[in-house]
Each structure stands twice: as C-alpha cells, then as structure tokens.
Write a protein that holds these residues in place. Sequence first.
Motif, short mmCIF file in Angstrom:
data_model
loop_
_atom_site.label_atom_id
_atom_site.label_comp_id
_atom_site.label_asym_id
_atom_site.label_seq_id
_atom_site.Cartn_x
_atom_site.Cartn_y
_atom_site.Cartn_z
N CYS A 1 0.85 -1.19 0.00
CA CYS A 1 0.00 0.00 0.00
C CYS A 1 0.89 1.24 0.00
O CYS A 1 1.77 1.38 0.86
CB CYS A 1 -0.91 0.01 1.22
SG CYS A 1 -1.75 1.58 1.47
N CYS B 1 0.16 3.30 3.58
CA CYS B 1 0.58 2.81 4.89
C CYS B 1 1.72 1.80 4.81
O CYS B 1 2.20 1.32 5.83
CB CYS B 1 -0.60 2.19 5.62
SG CYS B 1 -1.23 0.70 4.84
N CYS C 1 -4.50 0.37 -0.02
CA CYS C 1 -5.33 -0.66 0.61
C CYS C 1 -6.66 -0.08 1.04
O CYS C 1 -6.83 1.13 1.12
CB CYS C 1 -4.60 -1.28 1.80
SG CYS C 1 -4.58 -0.23 3.25
N CYS D 1 -6.83 2.37 3.99
CA CYS D 1 -6.35 3.73 3.80
C CYS D 1 -7.32 4.55 2.96
O CYS D 1 -7.02 5.65 2.53
CB CYS D 1 -4.99 3.72 3.12
SG CYS D 1 -3.71 3.08 4.18
N ARG E 1 1.77 -1.18 4.17
CA ARG E 1 1.51 -2.56 4.58
C ARG E 1 1.43 -3.46 3.36
O ARG E 1 1.11 -3.01 2.26
CB ARG E 1 0.17 -2.63 5.33
CG ARG E 1 0.32 -2.35 6.81
CD ARG E 1 -1.01 -2.49 7.50
NE ARG E 1 -1.90 -1.37 7.17
CZ ARG E 1 -2.87 -0.95 7.96
NH1 ARG E 1 -3.10 -1.54 9.11
NH2 ARG E 1 -3.63 0.07 7.61
ZN LIG Z 1 -2.86 1.24 3.47
#
Ligand SMILES: [Zn+2]
Length: 1560
Positions: free
Chosen positions: A1049, A1052, A1093, A1096, A1054
């Motif tokens: 992502c 973030c 993602c 987010c 992740r």
């Molecule tokens: Zn994210």
Amino acid sequence: MESPAGGLRNTSVVVLTIDTSEVYIIVSLSSRTDTQVIYIDPTTGSLHHDQKLGHDVFDSQEEALNHITNGSKFVIKNTIRAKAILGYTVLGSFGLLLLATKLTASIPYLPGGGCVYTIIESKWIKISLQNPQPQGKGEVKNIQELTELEIDGKHYFCESRDITRPFPSRVSVKAPDDEFVWNGWLSVGFKRIGLDQHCVILLQGFVEYRTFGSLGQQDGIVALIARRSRLHPGTRYLARGLNSCYSTGNEIECEQLVWVPKRDGQSVPFNTYIWRRGTIPIWWGAELKMTSAEAVIYVSDRDPYKGSGKYYQRLTKRYDARNMGINGNQNKNNFVPIVCVNLLRNGEGKSESILVQHFEESLNHIRSTGQLPNTRLHLINYDWHTSIRFKGEQQTIEGLWYHLKSPTISIGISEGHYLHSRHNINESNDDVVVYNDDIIGFFRLHVHQNGVIRYNCADSLDRTNAASYFGGLQVFTEQCRRLGIFLDADVALKQTGSPARTRSGTDRAWKRFDMTFEEFKRSTILSPVCQLADLFLIAGDIHATIYTGSKAMHSHILSIFSEEAAKVKQFSVAQNVRITLQRRYNNAVLDSYRQKQLEMFLGIRLFKHLPSVSIQPLHVLSRRSGCLLKPIASIDASSDDGDSLLSFKQKDLIWISQQAADIIQLFIYLGEPCHVCQLLLTISHGADDSTYPSTVDVRTGRDLDELRLVLEGACIARCANGTNMVIPISGPVSDDDMAFTKNKASKPSQKTKLPFLYDFEGREGELDFLTRVVVLTFYPSESTTSPVTIGEVEILGITLPWREIFASEGPGSRLWERVNNVKDSHPYVVSLTNDVLPPGKSDTTTTTTGMDLLSGDDIISGTASQPMTEISLIDHGYIEDKISQTNAIQTKDKDKDSKVEVEAAVAGTGAQQYISCFRMLTASHGSKLGFIDSMKLEIERLRLNLSATERDKALSSIGVDPSTINPNALIEESYIPSLCKAANALAVLGQASREDKITSAIGLDPIDDEIDIDFWNINRIGESCCSESCQVHIGTSTLTSSSQSIYICSACQRKVCKVCCAGKGAVLVLQNQNRVGGTNVNERCLTMDGVICKLCCHDSVLDALILDYLRVLISERRGSHAETATYKALAHVVGRNYIAGKKESSDKNGAGKILEQLLDGEESLAEFPFGSFLHSIESASGSAPPLSLLAPLNTGLRQSYWRGPPTISSTEFIIVIGSLSDVSGVILLVSPCGYSMSDSPIVQIWASSKIHKEERSCVGKWDVKSHLTSSPELCGPEESNKDGQGQTPRHIKFDFRNPVRCRMIWIKLSIQKVGSNSVSFENDFNLLSFDESPASGPGRRASIAGTSESLPSLHAKRILVVGFPVKADVRRSSSQRSEHANSIKNWLEKPPMLNRYKVPVESEKLIENDLVLDISPSSPTAAGFRLDGFNAIKPRLTHSPSKSESLVTGFEHRFISPPVLNIQVLTLKGLSEEMMVIAEYRIPEVKIGTALYFDFPKVMSSRRVWFRLVGDVAGFADDPEDGGDAGRALAVGLSLLNRIKLYYYAHPADLGRWASLSGI
Ligand SMILES: [Zn+2]
Ligand SMILES: [Zn+2]
C-alpha cells in the motif's frame, strides 16, 4: 494573395445561408478541379456529403451555387467567402464553423513547392439548430468563449505538404504528426463524410521567411518555422513542466530552413536545423502570491520525475537520424544526443535554483534506470541573467557559443537537394531519398541531423528566445556557407569573383564558434544576421503572447548587431516594466479562461466544459431522401400529399386535416436505415393550440411487414406554435418482457424510491440499425371537434457508416474487425453456413447443425448473453450448476426466425446462477440484504448478463419481491447526495485520466500497463482476504482467493492482497484530494502506478467505486448490444459468411468499373443503403439475405446469391429507390448457378410513387426464357475463371420504353412450378435439375435444400435500378390567394372559445421531491397544469471509462436508452388518506423554460394535488454553472417547486377585466 505555384487556383470557400436558414458550404480546393457542396443539417448540425456528381459535386463553384439556389439570387440570405476551413463542430444547439477569411503567404514557395499560410483573419460562424436539446447557461457561455479564442496571427497551415514534421517530410499531408495538429478534433466532421482535405491541418506558432543576400552574391532564403506542441496546451501559470501526457508547457519545435531559390528545372539545394524549447520536463509549478512580487516555485514532492523519461523518449524517436534511414557513416555510435541548455538562475538563494537541482537529478534518475539506452542526455547549466549582470551581454554570448560548439557540431544539420523529376531517383549512393504523393519530384538528403538541442528557462520565453537566437545564428552562418552564400565581410568586400575562390583553407566549417563577439561582428555581413534577428523577435513575441498574453521581454539583446542597438535598449527597459505588469494581470485573471478555451478547441475535457454536448450528433433520416409512403389528405387542395411535412423547407407549415378530429397516420420511409432514437415535432397550430394532436403512437420496423409498437400514447403537451419538441424513443421491448412488466405493474405497491443511483428497472429496448419504416399515429384530443393541425415531423436516429463499411476505410474497416470479434466469441456461430456455396464445395455442417436451416439468419441474436468477465463463479466453486457447453449463449432475441430449441437448451443458466448468488448472500447475511450486498448482487447480475426483467423473473420465480433488493431503496437517503457526488467525481477523474492516456501515446510506442488491479477492483460475492501474508485482512473467510499476488500500500506501506486493495480509481481520488490551494501539481500528477489498501481509503470512496462499476457494467451491456446489433445488420445485408471471410478491403476500383460498364452512363438508383425493400421477402434456407440483392457489387461472397423458397413460384419485390427518379430500366445480375429453362423467371415490372397497388403502372413483362435462346451464356454455372474480376458479370437488362418518374419499382419474378402446369421437360432442364451425378452438372442445390432440391426456385444475384434522380423541388408553389386559402387563414386565426386561467393556490410545498398544492375551496376547479421546461441537462459522462467501451461505433447510450421522465398527478382517494394516481404524463424534451400545458383527464375536484416526478432521474444533472457540483440527489433543475401552475378553462367574456390578469 499570391497563388502557390503548382495549384491552378486558390482554395475558395463560400458559406451560403438561404431563406429557409439552411446552410451550405461550397468548397473549391486548390488541389482539385471540382467543387464540393457540404450541407449542414438544420436540426442536428451534422454534415452531409454524398459524393454524387450533379447532386453535391460540381464542375465549378457557379454551377454549385446555381444548383442550390435554383438560379435565383433572392433565396440567398447571406454569403460569406473564405480562403480555408479550419474546423467545424456541433455543440448542442449550435453548429460552429471556423473559417479563415484572410491569409498571408508566410512562405510562398517551399523547396519542392507548397505555400505556408498564416491566418490573419478568421471567423466563427454560429448556426442555430432546430434541435431543442436543453443546454445549460454555463455551456452556452463556454461555447461563446471558445469562439473568442485568438486564432489570427498565431496559426498557420499548408494545404499541399506535411509541415508537422521536420523538412522535408516523407509523409503525406494526409497523415500529419498529431503532436502539432491543433484542429484534429475540429476536423473530425469532415473526415466522417470522406472530405478530409476540406479542412486544413492547423498548426499553432510562428512561420515567416526572409530573403537575404550579400553584395553581388546569390540570394538565399531563410524561413523560421516554430510548431507548438499541443500535448500540454495551456497558459503560463497552469501549464508548466510535465503533465501526465509526458509533455511540457510551452513546448515548441523550431526549424531554421535555408535554401537557394533556383530557376525552374534546376535542383534546389537546402539545409535545415531543428531545435526545441520548452519548460523543464519535471513536475513543477509556480504559484502567484499576492504578497510577494515573484511567483513561488515548487517541485512536486511525489514522483517529480515521473514521465521525464517518456518525454526524452519521444524526442529520441523524432530526432534519431536512423529513423530517417540514414546509415551509420555520420552516426558512428548510434546514440541520439539530447542536449539541454538550461538558462535558469543558479545562485544561492535564487528561487529558480531548486529547479536546477531537480533538473540535474531528473537526468541522473533517468540514466540510472537505463530506460533510454540509445539516448545520450547532456545538461548545460548557463545562468543567463547572472552572466549578463556580471559579464555583460557580449561575453555572455561568447560564453554560450563556447558551450554550444561541440554539441551543435556533433548534432549537425540536415542538407540535401530537391530534384524536379524522379528520373534519377534510383541512382543509389548513401543518400536518403524522400518523396511522397504530394510532390512531383523528390528530395535527396546527403546529411541528416541526429539528436537535438533543447533550450529552457523558467517559462521558456525571453531568455530561451535570446539564447536560441545566438545558437541558431552560428548554425545559420554555417548553413549559408554550405549553400555557397558567403557572409564573410572582408571576403565579400575584397572579392567579387566566382564562388570557387572561397573554397580555401580560410573557409573552415563552424569557424565562427571560435570567434569573440567583436570578431564575429567585424567579419560578418550583418544584414542577413539582422534579418534573422528580426524573425526571432517576432517569433518570441508570438510565443510569449500565446503563453502569457503579452509580448516577450528582454528582447533588445537580439538587436545587438544592429545599428540602433543602443536606442532599442533604452526603450526596452520601459517596455519590460509594462510587460511585467501585463503578464501579472493576465496570469491572475485570464489564464484559466484561456486554458479552458484551448482545451475546448482541442476537444479535451469537454465533459467538464460542455457536459451535455454530444460528440456524435444524431441524423435526421426522414428528410432529404425520406418520404411518405401513403398520401394524407389535407383540407387544402393545393397542398401536396403531405410530403411537405417531412421537409425542412416548409418548417412554418401548418397542415390541416380534411376531417374534423381525425386520426392521422404517417407512414414514413427513412432515407437510410438507422436505429430510431427521437421523434422531433414542430408544434403547429393557429390561435387555438388544441388542434394539435394530444398523443402519438410510434411503430418502427425494417419494412411494412415488421412493424412493432415502440411507444404508445405518448403525451404531446400543448405549447406555443413553432415549439420544437423531442420525444425520445427507445427500441421495442420484447412482448414477453412487456407482458411481465405490465403484470408486475398491475400489482399494487407502495411508492417506489426514485432511482438516484442508477435505473434499477432498466427496461431494455432492442436495437435495430436496419429500421426503415416509422409509422406515427396522431390522436386528437378528446375535447376538440375541429380539424387537426400538424407541422414538420422529423425522425432522428443513429446510422451505421455504410459508405465506409462498404469501402472498408476508416471507421468502416475497424467496424469489420470489431464485428468479427463479436462473432468469434461465439464458437458455434462460426460453423453456421448460410450463404449458398459454390457447386461441389457444399458444407455438410449446414445440414447437421440443423437449427438455422429455416432462417439462415440472425440465429446468434442474443450473443451478448455471454458472461462478460472471464472469471466465472464456477472457478470459485460456488455454484454447482454446470454451464452448458454452448457457453451460456442465451437467445432472448425475439426475431421470428430464431429457433426456439436453442433458447430452451441454454435459457435459464444465467438466471439459475443468479439465484444461487442471491441464496448465498441471504444465507450469510440474513434474508434482508443491505445496500452493499444488493449492489454486489446487481453487479453479479450484470456479469451474468441478465436484463432487469430477467432478474425480476428469476426472483419472482423463488417468491422474492425484486424491489427488496433495489439498492436505490436500501441506501440511507441522506447519504445519496454525497455518494452521487463522489461517483460523479470519480467518473470525471477516470475520463480525464483516459484522455491523457490517449494523448500521451502520441509520438511514443504504445505502452501496455495492464496490471492485476483494475480501476474498481470490486470483489465478487464471497470473495475475501485469505492470504496469510496480507497485513490488511478485511473480512474473514475460509475460501481461497483467486489471486496470490501481494502488493504494498503506497499510503501505509503494509503488505496487501488483491482482495484488500482498493481499485485504481481510489488512487485518483486521493491524489485529487491532496491538492491544496493553488498547488495543482498533484492534481495533474495522476500516477496510477501505486496501489492503496482499503483501510487507507475512505468508505465513501469505496462506495463510489462500486456505484461507478455498476454504471460501467450497465453501459458495457448496452455497448455489447450495440455491437451485436451492428453484426446482425451487416449479416442481414451481406451475409454472415462474408463477414467471417472479410479480411481486407475489397476491390473497390474493379467493382466501380464493372458498375460503370453496367450502368452505361446512367446511375444506380436503388443501391443499399439508399434503396431498400418495402416488404419482407422470403428466402430459401442457405440463401444470401434478400437485401444482398441491392448491396453494392463488391460486397458479399462472390458465389452467394439470393434464392426463394422452393415452394414459392413467385415473389414480388417492392423496391423503394433512393430519391424520386426517372427510371429507365432494371438490370438483373444472374446468379452464379445460371438460369435453366425451368427456373428462368417471368419478370413483370411496375412503377409507382406511393404504396397503393392500384396506383402503380405497369412498365413491362419479360420472359427470361426467351433471352436464353439468344444468350446461351446465361445458362449454367458461372465459369470459374481465376480472376473473375474486372469482367462484366452475366446480366439481363429490362429497358423501359420510356423513362418513368417514380419512387418505387415493383418487380415480380415468377416461374412455373412442376406439376402446376404441363411444362414440357426439355433436355437441359432435366440435366440441370434432376441429374445428381457430379459429372454431369453442378448440382447446385444438392447441398442445401434437402428434400426440395429437385424443385426449381427463384434466384438472382443483384437487382440494379438504373436511370437518373430528379432534383427534388419541394419548394412550395406561391401560396394561392384563393377564397379557400382565405377561409383556412380565418379559421386558423380564430381565437379559442376558452382560455386558460390560473387557479389560485393556497400553499405550495415540496415533500421529499413531490410538489403538494393546496387549493382553496373558493377557487375554480383545475382542468390541467402548466409545467415549465426543466433546467437540467443530460450529461454525456455518467461513469468512468471502461476498457471494452465501443470506441469504434461511438454510439451514445443516452440516445439508445434515453432517460425518460414522467410526471404523476395524485389526489386523495375519496375521504380516505390514501393517495391515488389520476394521471401520468411522459415529459417531452423542450428548451429550458418552455411552457407545456397538460390537461387532466377530467376536471380535478380534490383540494389537494401531488405532483411526482418518476423515471430515470439519474440521467439528468445540473449545469455546472448553476452549481451542478452541489451534490444533491435530485438535480436542482428538476425541482417541481415554482415550476407548476394549475389552470382552468373559461370564456374570456365571463371573466371580464380579470381575465387579462390571470391568463396562464
Ligand atoms: Zn494502506
Ligand atoms: Zn487481504
């Protein structure tokens, strides 16, 4: 104006407006000898040109003028003469034509010919159209602003040469480089009618030349050509640095062309030098702060070098000498040098220095990625202003030369000769030879420039112009030297001898690079230098004006060599101050206005500036060659049979029926087949508006036997005389669907929610592009007993581009491809063989397939019923139902020919899968579905390709009320506005990104950036995260996901699996939201590389994506219907096998010649699409389609032909010919199988103008049998000679004794049947028909007809009707002042008995969106209501672009499935609280604010009335100018508040003075 040599005349354009307000464009091109007439349709604005001699092609302008005006000067209302057409477009209710009225020859004669003109005066002609499409105020304003764009002095063109590429272009003028074409969008209309050349190719920038000479020497010519790139159009503060099309603001390619003019016949030596200028190719911008004097420069903090590589890649492609075919000699290492000369301030604390750093870094970045292996990038930082300040001008110039020397020499120039004849063209050495169709001789290039120097400063204006002049000056002296023009001051002074003496050692190449400024000045003849400076000065001003709206500054340095240099300098200081102020004003006030103008001019972002404007306007098919099939009787004996109702020439006509209150039925035959979209009425009546009919039924069909009701009882509101009213029409709904819907509607149900999100009910009409007959039935209102009046009637529709289809050119050839794909996706269709095959090649599959034998037609019908996405639920193992091997083809088409078995075999699979989905959802979420689940279910429905009705049927079959899954009703009402707003914003962003992607591909190799995650990334039902490595993990499930890919992502960081990613659209939205204040770099930097993602991403964005996706799927479904319909239409004309075998364009010329021979000077009058049959014609199985009889000669399989069913002994063809004509005969092309004594027909021919059989007149009867004896070659199968082309095919001509003027030709073919008569079996008959041994005959029917093969049947290859069209003169004969006419006039002028008066209302309020009116008990009872035309537009853009959207056909869905609004009137039922609908009216489309009067079925007794809007409200929006972005669920313009007034009828005398006050 100088005449360009080579052309015999100058191009001349005459725009003629005649007394009916119709506009004609008469064009005589310099490149041709004839004259074309282009007609602008007065309703839709579409351009018309049929390429027919004597109709719209003439030998001269005078002849054309005469034809249009009938020789009468009095009909001319206005004439405008011009020198060139620059563009045309239709914007809503205006046609806009841009003309160049004054030109100057900026380069009168290029080497090899061609004149470059600069436009010095241009003119927009605004044509008001009859089409009443509502248009917002903002749109009207923007259209006005478009016409204010400055064209004059800043645009140029060349009619006969391609000047969009470096000189000399090897490409024809017909294929310009898109990067430099500014009117590409505005010229589309001319391409569509096959007149590409009639609109010039417009460039923006500067072009000019100077002749120079030096004492006693040969003269040279230097031309400066500056082409502005259109890839990043815009003004100073809005277009800087890179955009998402990988181009920079103020990007210009400059060319310095020097040549020596020669006398005729001598070769012309020339050389040319190219450089580039533009702002720095990284993502940056500048912001004006009111507090500081200078703009604040900033560089995008995200991905500032994205696309920089692509920018240099485009330059590399263009300036790579290898692309010119130059071989390695001079380009040893195969590298393309790109040298950037950066003139920015680089001192510490200077605001520009941040750009310098980033510039360097961007190049390092590109080098490090290795993405440009063949490019050598160099950056030269040369701080121009600082250098001038500390070292002075002269040393600054010297310093520049020092830096430029080696790159300039290594990049070099191009040089060569123009030779007038191609005689020696093949004398090969290392030279490159350049020629094309536009030039007589050819160019021989000895040397070619490789690579390019690129100059920039901040805006790329003043410093750039100055530095590029001094760089260009060095090259100029070298260019002159190489052409033998010597600029050496001392040499010229001392010697006057032959040039030969100068070839001495002193004349070194590029020697001036090593000189100081003073040496340069002293040793050079300065007049040519000043001439060049003059060109640069003007060019600098032009570029500055285009970019900033003001002239260039600091230009005095360009005059440094001139005598008055000092004077200029003083003057210039004062001027600079003035310009600075002016620029500031422009930037602050005018930039965005000019930006918008440029975008509209280029046809980009139109969905923002002109949201309701159509890209492809509809066509009026009832006009020109359309006609009425049955006469209708008028009270006025002098009137024609009603034909004038279809003519625009009599738009003021008030036609009056013979009998009082009669039903009027119009049988309209359309000029071309189309899919009917709109009925446009011109309301006509006298003083009393009730004489116009109150409702209309519409029936459509391919012919008279196939008519289907598409609209019943559509209300025609009363309104003022002359009002234009559109009644949108969608295709016929299948009877089955209709019955189901009616059944459903009869059940009582509570108020349904308005479909704010999308049309849940979505009734789908069928599409048929072969619709030819429209029957209108008008019903007078019940209250009237007077005769009925009607006015002009127009039918608007979408036509297939038949001309291009048959010629396989342009959109036509793409359509073939496309259509072939439609078919290819349906494997079992391919095996069908429906055309007659040549003898001996019979295909057994025809008999074994066993399903199409009866029809040979349209069996694929429901093609679109295939699931659209490749992932099917089966992959997930959710559904056990096996899809049948037929790939889920579902024929839901109701064509009578379709075989029911096929349907039965596969029907239901989609519905069953759908029910499984429904069950799965309700199993996990309980019986009541939420909003998101219902959306997902709808998405699944569309993926399974079920219509709304099919869905409802499926749900009803398991006892579920469809309205319980209607997402429109399941969503929180307060959430609707923001959701709609978000979805609309997404659509706009998606569309912008799509436009940029198309533009950015110009000049680059196509790039494929397909990745796993699409724009929406909507998960299927049951699909959820399950990847262990996913750190986002939304939802839980034990099911395995289809994709194991893991992404990061970008917000973030992740790890995220595909399921947990948001669609790409979310990235767009986020980027757009990040924009703060004027920092619009981020907005433009639409990087689609990253993923984001779901965590987010705001829920509202995810919801918008799902809504958008649903809308996209609906549109895709419609798109695939349109493609299937196109396929069916083609198959119906040329036969399906022909489409399958169609690979490349057919032999047009050959067919043209054959036709010429056949016609022998006459014209073919009944060729499809202009001619057609009036009735359905039966065919044998496997026959070519009946319409193929009229198709152009070069279409259809050579061996295929039409054949009647063996059971039929005669067939009557009623052929409607293209226009009223004098027919002299009919030609019958014999089928490849030939005739025999048993199947040679008796031919009877009649002619008529209307469809009544009694009125036809017989023109002859022929027995083909008698022909056979004299022409034995007509017998037996065609000899299969190898080419077959070019030969006149076997035919029989039936000449009429005298030409007959008619509109219809009736041809009856009959044969005598075996057994029906005592036919004597002759020898050949036996041989051909009964003997099946292959040796003795062709066995022509053996393969197809099964049991009936032994019976003779009717057959033919083609029917041609020949003769000459008559010029239709529908002009009304001078109105007779008869007594009768007077009485008609009196009747019309008689005021109505009763007038309408306003019913006073006690209170008026909106409850939800319903209008509630309370009427005081003392008021008169209401008899009807007045509704003022809505102030809402129908936006073209309703969703983000989908990948599979049909670009080829370009149909606009809002025409095919028009959103329709109805207004319901409700009152209280008796004394109870229950409301009841007492009337419902379909609202026609009219201009905004038009007063429409609707009578209630009976006088209203209730004291409270509700008005409720129902229908597809999602199809409407507000004009952006009126706050369209307000994000209301219902467009403000659709609000009923203050839009409705009640009225009653009363006699004026009864009301007295009060009457005039309350009239309504
Ligand atoms: Zn994210
Ligand atoms: Zn996941």
